[in-house]
Design an enzyme around this catalytic site. Structure first.
Site, PDB file in Angstrom:
ATOM      1  N   SER A 137       0.849  -1.197   0.000  1.00 26.18           N
ATOM      2  CA  SER A 137       0.000   0.000   0.000  1.00 26.18           C
ATOM      3  C   SER A 137       0.878   1.237   0.000  1.00 26.18           C
ATOM      4  O   SER A 137       1.970   1.229   0.588  1.00 26.18           O
ATOM      5  CB  SER A 137      -0.901   0.022   1.234  1.00 26.18           C
ATOM      6  OG  SER A 137      -1.570   1.268   1.355  1.00 26.18           O
ATOM      7  N   TYR A 151      -2.022  -0.126  10.230  1.00 27.72           N
ATOM      8  CA  TYR A 151      -2.112  -0.687   8.879  1.00 27.72           C
ATOM      9  C   TYR A 151      -0.868  -0.331   8.075  1.00 27.72           C
ATOM     10  O   TYR A 151      -0.262  -1.195   7.419  1.00 27.72           O
ATOM     11  CB  TYR A 151      -3.360  -0.144   8.198  1.00 27.72           C
ATOM     12  CG  TYR A 151      -3.478  -0.425   6.720  1.00 27.72           C
ATOM     13  CD1 TYR A 151      -3.891  -1.668   6.272  1.00 27.72           C
ATOM     14  CD2 TYR A 151      -3.194   0.559   5.777  1.00 27.72           C
ATOM     15  CE1 TYR A 151      -4.020  -1.937   4.918  1.00 27.72           C
ATOM     16  CE2 TYR A 151      -3.318   0.306   4.422  1.00 27.72           C
ATOM     17  CZ  TYR A 151      -3.724  -0.939   3.995  1.00 27.72           C
ATOM     18  OH  TYR A 151      -3.842  -1.196   2.649  1.00 27.72           O
TER      19      TYR A 151
END
Length: 259
Positions: A137, A151
């Site tokens: 990501s 995250y």
């Protein structure tokens, strides 16, 4: 020059392949002739892959069950595409993240890839070829302190693990590549935009603008579509990308503002 991509005869495992990006990857691979195995917590209403196993990849037992089923039903794999990921942590910055939240982030965004690779990579090495794609990501470079610290940290760990793995196994015929999406307009992203729009008294497009503003803007003016990211992933898994390994491809509409 032809860019026809053929996956006939290829055995592919796609984690989290029933929704969003994973579903787009599975659908494209099936169109290209691959035999696709996928997994998620719950069985989908319609068949999305050749083989499906319900499993919770955040657990050791869930990963072991998937690896065992892959070996039994396909005799191993030629390509592994790790799509599983996400976050359920609350907003509120670092103080909102306790021991349980940190463990959840690692169990969803890092450890499934490590566990499945550990179980299935020996078969790839034995056959002398294979491809592993880790979906990371842009949050590993562009974390949002209010809501994505855990995250982002887990995805950064996945990226580092992926790079190290590529250095070890690429000389033995197994390519390892990372794909780092920005905001993708999945079902979950649509639901988020609609919820924000309702809170702000605007429409869906207004909700999208709220999210893009939080990301610092997307120069392209919109999120990526799942099929666009799937196209990149499938290309990198194909023979056309045979000399690509150990690197990360960002697909974020220009969100990351630096070189």
């Amino acid at each position: 020059m032809s860019l026809d991509i053929d996956f006939k005869g290829k055995r592919v495992l796609v984690s989290a392949g029933t929704k969003g990006l994973g579903k787009a990857v599975v659908g494209l691979l099936k169109q290209l002739g691959a035999t696709v195995f996928t997994t998620a917590r719950h069985e989908p209403d319609v068949d999305v892959a050749d083989t499906f196993v319900a499993a919770d990849l955040t657990t050791v037992a869930g990963c072991a069950a998937v690896a065992s089923a892959v070996q039994e039903q396909m005799g191993g794999v030629d390509v592994i595409i790790h799509v599983a990921g996400g976050s359920t942590s609350p907003g509120g910055g670092f103080a909102a993240l306790g021991e349980e939240e940190w463990q959840q982030e690692l169990n969803l965004n890092l450890l499934p890839a490590v566990r499945l690779d550990r179980a299935l990579l020996p078969g790839m090495l034995a056959q002398g070829n294979g491809v592993i794609i880790h979906v990371t990501s842009i949050q590993r470079e562009l974390p949002l302190p209010e809501s994505t610290t855990g995250y982002a940290a887990a995805k950064a760990a996945l990226s580092t693990y992926s790079k190290s793995l590529s250095k070890e196994v690429s000389p033995k015929g197994v390519r390892v590549v990372r794909v780092a999406p920005g905001w993708i307009e999945t079902e979950a992203a649509v639901a988020l935009a609609e919820r924000l729009a309702k809170q702000a008294g605007t429409d869906y497009e207004g909700g999208k603008q709220i999210i893009m503003k939080a990301l610092g803007g997307i120069p392209l003016g919109r999120p990526a579509r799942p099929i666009e990211v799937a196209n990149l992933i499938v290309f990198l898994a194909s023979s056309h990308a045979a000399s690509i390994t150990g690197t990360e491809f960002v697909i974020d509409g220009g969100t990351i503002p630096t070189v």
